[in-house]
Design a protein around this motif. Structure first.
Motif, PDB file in Angstrom:
ATOM      1  N   TYR A  41       0.816  -1.204   0.000  1.00 28.65           N
ATOM      2  CA  TYR A  41       0.000   0.000   0.000  1.00 28.65           C
ATOM      3  C   TYR A  41       0.854   1.261   0.000  1.00 28.65           C
ATOM      4  O   TYR A  41       0.594   2.204  -0.756  1.00 28.65           O
ATOM      5  CB  TYR A  41      -0.933   0.004   1.206  1.00 28.65           C
ATOM      6  CG  TYR A  41      -1.628   1.318   1.424  1.00 28.65           C
ATOM      7  CD1 TYR A  41      -2.630   1.730   0.564  1.00 28.65           C
ATOM      8  CD2 TYR A  41      -1.274   2.160   2.463  1.00 28.65           C
ATOM      9  CE1 TYR A  41      -3.262   2.940   0.749  1.00 28.65           C
ATOM     10  CE2 TYR A  41      -1.900   3.359   2.655  1.00 28.65           C
ATOM     11  CZ  TYR A  41      -2.891   3.752   1.794  1.00 28.65           C
ATOM     12  OH  TYR A  41      -3.512   4.956   1.971  1.00 28.65           O
ATOM     13  N   LEU A  58      -6.135   6.173  -7.489  1.00 28.25           N
ATOM     14  CA  LEU A  58      -7.242   5.402  -6.932  1.00 28.25           C
ATOM     15  C   LEU A  58      -6.834   3.980  -6.566  1.00 28.25           C
ATOM     16  O   LEU A  58      -7.469   3.342  -5.727  1.00 28.25           O
ATOM     17  CB  LEU A  58      -8.395   5.367  -7.935  1.00 28.25           C
ATOM     18  CG  LEU A  58      -9.706   4.775  -7.459  1.00 28.25           C
ATOM     19  CD1 LEU A  58     -10.259   5.600  -6.313  1.00 28.25           C
ATOM     20  CD2 LEU A  58     -10.690   4.732  -8.591  1.00 28.25           C
ATOM     21  N   ILE A  59      -5.779   3.475  -7.131  1.00 29.67           N
ATOM     22  CA  ILE A  59      -5.345   2.091  -6.899  1.00 29.67           C
ATOM     23  C   ILE A  59      -5.003   1.824  -5.426  1.00 29.67           C
ATOM     24  O   ILE A  59      -5.410   0.792  -4.892  1.00 29.67           O
ATOM     25  CB  ILE A  59      -4.179   1.732  -7.841  1.00 29.67           C
ATOM     26  CG1 ILE A  59      -4.673   1.706  -9.281  1.00 29.67           C
ATOM     27  CG2 ILE A  59      -3.562   0.393  -7.479  1.00 29.67           C
ATOM     28  CD1 ILE A  59      -3.584   1.512 -10.295  1.00 29.67           C
ATOM     29  N   LEU A  62      -8.274   1.319  -3.440  1.00 30.61           N
ATOM     30  CA  LEU A  62      -8.894   0.022  -3.701  1.00 30.61           C
ATOM     31  C   LEU A  62      -8.133  -1.104  -3.009  1.00 30.61           C
ATOM     32  O   LEU A  62      -8.740  -2.034  -2.468  1.00 30.61           O
ATOM     33  CB  LEU A  62      -8.961  -0.229  -5.199  1.00 30.61           C
ATOM     34  CG  LEU A  62      -9.955   0.628  -5.975  1.00 30.61           C
ATOM     35  CD1 LEU A  62      -9.802   0.391  -7.465  1.00 30.61           C
ATOM     36  CD2 LEU A  62     -11.358   0.357  -5.521  1.00 30.61           C
ATOM     37  N   MET A  63      -6.817  -1.011  -3.016  1.00 31.25           N
ATOM     38  CA  MET A  63      -6.023  -2.042  -2.361  1.00 31.25           C
ATOM     39  C   MET A  63      -6.216  -2.006  -0.847  1.00 31.25           C
ATOM     40  O   MET A  63      -6.249  -3.061  -0.199  1.00 31.25           O
ATOM     41  CB  MET A  63      -4.551  -1.864  -2.700  1.00 31.25           C
ATOM     42  CG  MET A  63      -3.749  -3.058  -2.316  1.00 31.25           C
ATOM     43  SD  MET A  63      -2.043  -2.731  -2.549  1.00 31.25           S
ATOM     44  CE  MET A  63      -1.433  -3.501  -1.105  1.00 31.25           C
ATOM     45  N   ALA A  65      -8.985  -1.138   0.623  1.00 32.65           N
ATOM     46  CA  ALA A  65     -10.298  -1.742   0.872  1.00 32.65           C
ATOM     47  C   ALA A  65     -10.224  -3.262   0.823  1.00 32.65           C
ATOM     48  O   ALA A  65     -10.798  -3.953   1.674  1.00 32.65           O
ATOM     49  CB  ALA A  65     -11.297  -1.227  -0.157  1.00 32.65           C
ATOM     50  N   PHE A  66      -9.503  -3.807  -0.162  1.00 28.73           N
ATOM     51  CA  PHE A  66      -9.336  -5.259  -0.227  1.00 28.73           C
ATOM     52  C   PHE A  66      -8.523  -5.788   0.953  1.00 28.73           C
ATOM     53  O   PHE A  66      -8.768  -6.890   1.445  1.00 28.73           O
ATOM     54  CB  PHE A  66      -8.687  -5.677  -1.541  1.00 28.73           C
ATOM     55  CG  PHE A  66      -9.608  -5.574  -2.706  1.00 28.73           C
ATOM     56  CD1 PHE A  66     -10.857  -6.160  -2.693  1.00 28.73           C
ATOM     57  CD2 PHE A  66      -9.220  -4.876  -3.832  1.00 28.73           C
ATOM     58  CE1 PHE A  66     -11.715  -6.065  -3.769  1.00 28.73           C
ATOM     59  CE2 PHE A  66     -10.061  -4.773  -4.924  1.00 28.73           C
ATOM     60  CZ  PHE A  66     -11.314  -5.371  -4.892  1.00 28.73           C
TER      61      PHE A  66
END
Length: 98
Positions: A41, A58-59, A62-63, A65-66
């Protein structure tokens, strides 16, 4: 290679080695996985700043959140295995045994 890249690579490698060699407790495996996700991250957060491209901003979100979903699933598995087997030792979890 800069010192920043070396620190992220070494953090990822050390957490991977910890996951590979210290497999006694389930919580230590989860902590090693979380440290791997944290180093990924941080490196993905710094990458758009270094390349000066706003398209990849944005990546990391998203990472993250996962990673939170993975942590929640891992803790649920930890609680379930502790309730059924009595401890979080990985040698108690045998897939060949029902």
């Amino acid at each position: 290679m800069s010192l920043l890249h070396l620190s992220f690579y070494s953090a990822f490698t050390l957490s991977g080695l910890g996951l590979a060699f210290h497999r006694t407790h389930f919580i230590s495996a989860l902590l090693c996985l979380e440290s791997m996700m944290l180093s990924l991250y941080i490196s993905l957060s710094i990458w758009p700043i270094q390349t000066q491209t706003p398209a990849f901003s944005l990546i990391p979100v998203l990472m993250l959140a996962f990673s939170a979903c993975e942590a929640g699933a891992g803790l649920a598995m930890l609680v379930a295995s502790t309730r059924t087997h009595g401890s979080d030792h990985l040698h108690n979890l045998n897939l060949l045994q029902c």
